[in-house]
Design an enzyme around this catalytic site. Sequence first.
Site, PDB file in Angstrom:
ATOM      1  CG  ASP A  46      -2.070   0.995   1.094  1.00 13.03           C
ATOM      2  OD1 ASP A  46      -2.660   1.367   2.131  1.00 13.03           O
ATOM      3  OD2 ASP A  46      -2.354   1.429  -0.040  1.00 13.03           O
ATOM      4  CE  LYS A  87      -1.013   3.305  -3.990  1.00 17.44           C
ATOM      5  NZ  LYS A  87      -0.999   2.597  -2.697  1.00 17.44           N
ATOM      6  CG  ASP A  92      -5.420  -0.194  -1.147  1.00 16.77           C
ATOM      7  OD1 ASP A  92      -5.292   0.876  -0.535  1.00 16.77           O
ATOM      8  OD2 ASP A  92      -6.505  -0.559  -1.653  1.00 16.77           O
ATOM      9  CG  ASN A  93      -4.595   2.138  -3.520  1.00 13.53           C
ATOM     10  OD1 ASN A  93      -3.748   2.039  -2.635  1.00 13.53           O
ATOM     11  ND2 ASN A  93      -5.780   2.686  -3.315  1.00 13.53           N
ATOM     12  CD  GLU A 101      -8.421   4.802   0.094  1.00 18.01           C
ATOM     13  OE1 GLU A 101      -8.715   3.798  -0.562  1.00 18.01           O
ATOM     14  OE2 GLU A 101      -7.280   5.244   0.134  1.00 18.01           O
TER      15      GLU A 101
HETATM   16  C1  LIG Z   1      -5.061  13.563  -3.846  1.00 21.20           C
HETATM   17  C2  LIG Z   1      -5.217  12.039  -3.859  1.00 21.20           C
HETATM   18  C3  LIG Z   1      -4.664  11.273  -2.861  1.00 21.20           C
HETATM   19  C4  LIG Z   1      -4.804   9.885  -2.881  1.00 21.20           C
HETATM   20  C5  LIG Z   1      -5.488   9.291  -3.931  1.00 21.20           C
HETATM   21  C6  LIG Z   1      -5.692   7.854  -4.012  1.00 21.20           C
HETATM   22  C7  LIG Z   1      -4.862   6.942  -3.173  1.00 21.20           C
HETATM   23  C8  LIG Z   1      -5.535   5.963  -2.438  1.00 21.20           C
HETATM   24  C9  LIG Z   1      -4.773   5.045  -1.713  1.00 21.20           C
HETATM   25  O1  LIG Z   1      -5.394   4.035  -1.014  1.00 21.20           O
HETATM   26  C10 LIG Z   1      -3.387   5.113  -1.691  1.00 21.20           C
HETATM   27  O2  LIG Z   1      -2.716   4.146  -0.991  1.00 21.20           O
HETATM   28  C11 LIG Z   1      -2.738   6.123  -2.397  1.00 21.20           C
HETATM   29  C12 LIG Z   1      -1.263   6.294  -2.376  1.00 21.20           C
HETATM   30  O3  LIG Z   1      -0.721   7.047  -3.179  1.00 21.20           O
HETATM   31  N1  LIG Z   1      -0.605   5.629  -1.437  1.00 21.20           N
HETATM   32  C13 LIG Z   1       0.829   5.822  -1.311  1.00 21.20           C
HETATM   33  C14 LIG Z   1       1.210   5.559   0.117  1.00 21.20           C
HETATM   34  C15 LIG Z   1       2.400   5.913   0.559  1.00 21.20           C
HETATM   35  C16 LIG Z   1       2.795   5.697   1.979  1.00 21.20           C
HETATM   36  O4  LIG Z   1       3.869   4.759   2.041  1.00 21.20           O
HETATM   37  C17 LIG Z   1       5.088   5.441   2.348  1.00 21.20           C
HETATM   38  N2  LIG Z   1       6.074   4.921   1.400  1.00 21.20           N
HETATM   39  C18 LIG Z   1       6.069   5.065   0.072  1.00 21.20           C
HETATM   40  N3  LIG Z   1       7.071   4.393  -0.487  1.00 21.20           N
HETATM   41  C19 LIG Z   1       7.755   3.806   0.522  1.00 21.20           C
HETATM   42  C20 LIG Z   1       8.906   2.968   0.569  1.00 21.20           C
HETATM   43  N4  LIG Z   1       9.551   2.618  -0.554  1.00 21.20           N
HETATM   44  N5  LIG Z   1       9.321   2.516   1.771  1.00 21.20           N
HETATM   45  C21 LIG Z   1       8.647   2.866   2.877  1.00 21.20           C
HETATM   46  N6  LIG Z   1       7.554   3.655   2.911  1.00 21.20           N
HETATM   47  C22 LIG Z   1       7.120   4.130   1.730  1.00 21.20           C
HETATM   48  C23 LIG Z   1       4.785   6.914   2.233  1.00 21.20           C
HETATM   49  O5  LIG Z   1       5.607   7.670   3.095  1.00 21.20           O
HETATM   50  C24 LIG Z   1       3.331   6.954   2.633  1.00 21.20           C
HETATM   51  O6  LIG Z   1       3.148   6.861   4.031  1.00 21.20           O
HETATM   52  C25 LIG Z   1      -3.475   7.037  -3.157  1.00 21.20           C
HETATM   53  C26 LIG Z   1      -6.036  10.049  -4.929  1.00 21.20           C
HETATM   54  C27 LIG Z   1      -5.909  11.429  -4.892  1.00 21.20           C
HETATM   55 MG   LIG Z   2      -3.992   2.515  -0.510  1.00 19.40          MG
END
Ligand SMILES: Cc1ccc(Cc2cc(O)c(O)c(C(=O)NC/C=C/[C@H]3O[C@@H](n4cnc5c(N)ncnc54)[C@H](O)[C@@H]3O)c2)cc1
Ligand SMILES: [Mg+2]
Length: 214
Positions: free
Chosen positions: A141, A144, A169-170, A199
């Site tokens: 999660d 992506k 997820d997603n 969500e």
């Molecule tokens: C404006 C908007 C926002 C979200 C959406 C839709 C939407 C809906 C969803 O369920 C989503 O999960 C997402 C989404 O982008 N999730 C990314 C989540 C990253 C988290 O993980 C952390 N991270 C990222 N890479 C790593 C890595 N290598 N090692 C360790 N931690 C990492 C970050 O530090 C964050 O804590 C987006 C649509 C529109």
């Molecule tokens: Mg997600």
Amino acid sequence: TRSTRPQRLLGAVQKSATRGDPCSVVNAIDQFCRHTEWAMNVGDEKGCILDSVVSEVNPATVLELGTYCGYSTVRIARLLPPHAKLITLEFNPDFAAIARQVIAWAGMEEKVHLVEGASGEWIPKIKEQFGVKALDLVFLDHWKDQYLPDTKLIEECGLLRKGSVLLADNVIFPGAPQYLEYVRSSQQYESQYFKSHLEYTKVEDGLEKSVFLG
Ligand SMILES: Cc1ccc(Cc2cc(O)c(O)c(C(=O)NC/C=C/[C@H]3O[C@@H](n4cnc5c(N)ncnc54)[C@H](O)[C@@H]3O)c2)cc1
Ligand SMILES: [Mg+2]
């Protein structure tokens, strides 16, 4: 200075949830995100699918990629047997700090190892650092475009066994097309799509469950 969204989410937990009650923490976050301020937690609808997969796998060891505020961490940990372990990786220190407090409020500290660091750096260390032979369940999660490279890294590190489950997820929104193509075409996985919604919205999204065949 203005608070951050994770800080406001933690505030909602401390205001509305009961210490030591993980379900009340999950419900407080869902209530906050549905009625006050949206946040990118897996949420209640996809969360029920997550619950059913966790219960079916009944994992001794879980890896979560992307803790964010700890919603799915608590949601998974509440279903784990007493000595099971959930390792969750989060490289943003501000998010990690909030997640630690959310996990503590839920009383799930015993079952959760939150590692503040990047998946690419920490996946190769899991075996030695945590005495893990294999991962029973991986919940993806995080960013992506990291799903596929991290899945390949998990394979290369010998962290999967016959029957290990990847749950992503997603896979529709924001989408993880390269990851989907890989798990659905690979002879090494049996993949299944669980249709749901992004969500707290009516936008289509879903979870992909992929069983490693060894
Ligand atoms: C404006 C908007 C926002 C979200 C959406 C839709 C939407 C809906 C969803 O369920 C989503 O999960 C997402 C989404 O982008 N999730 C990314 C989540 C990253 C988290 O993980 C952390 N991270 C990222 N890479 C790593 C890595 N290598 N090692 C360790 N931690 C990492 C970050 O530090 C964050 O804590 C987006 C649509 C529109
Ligand atoms: Mg997600």
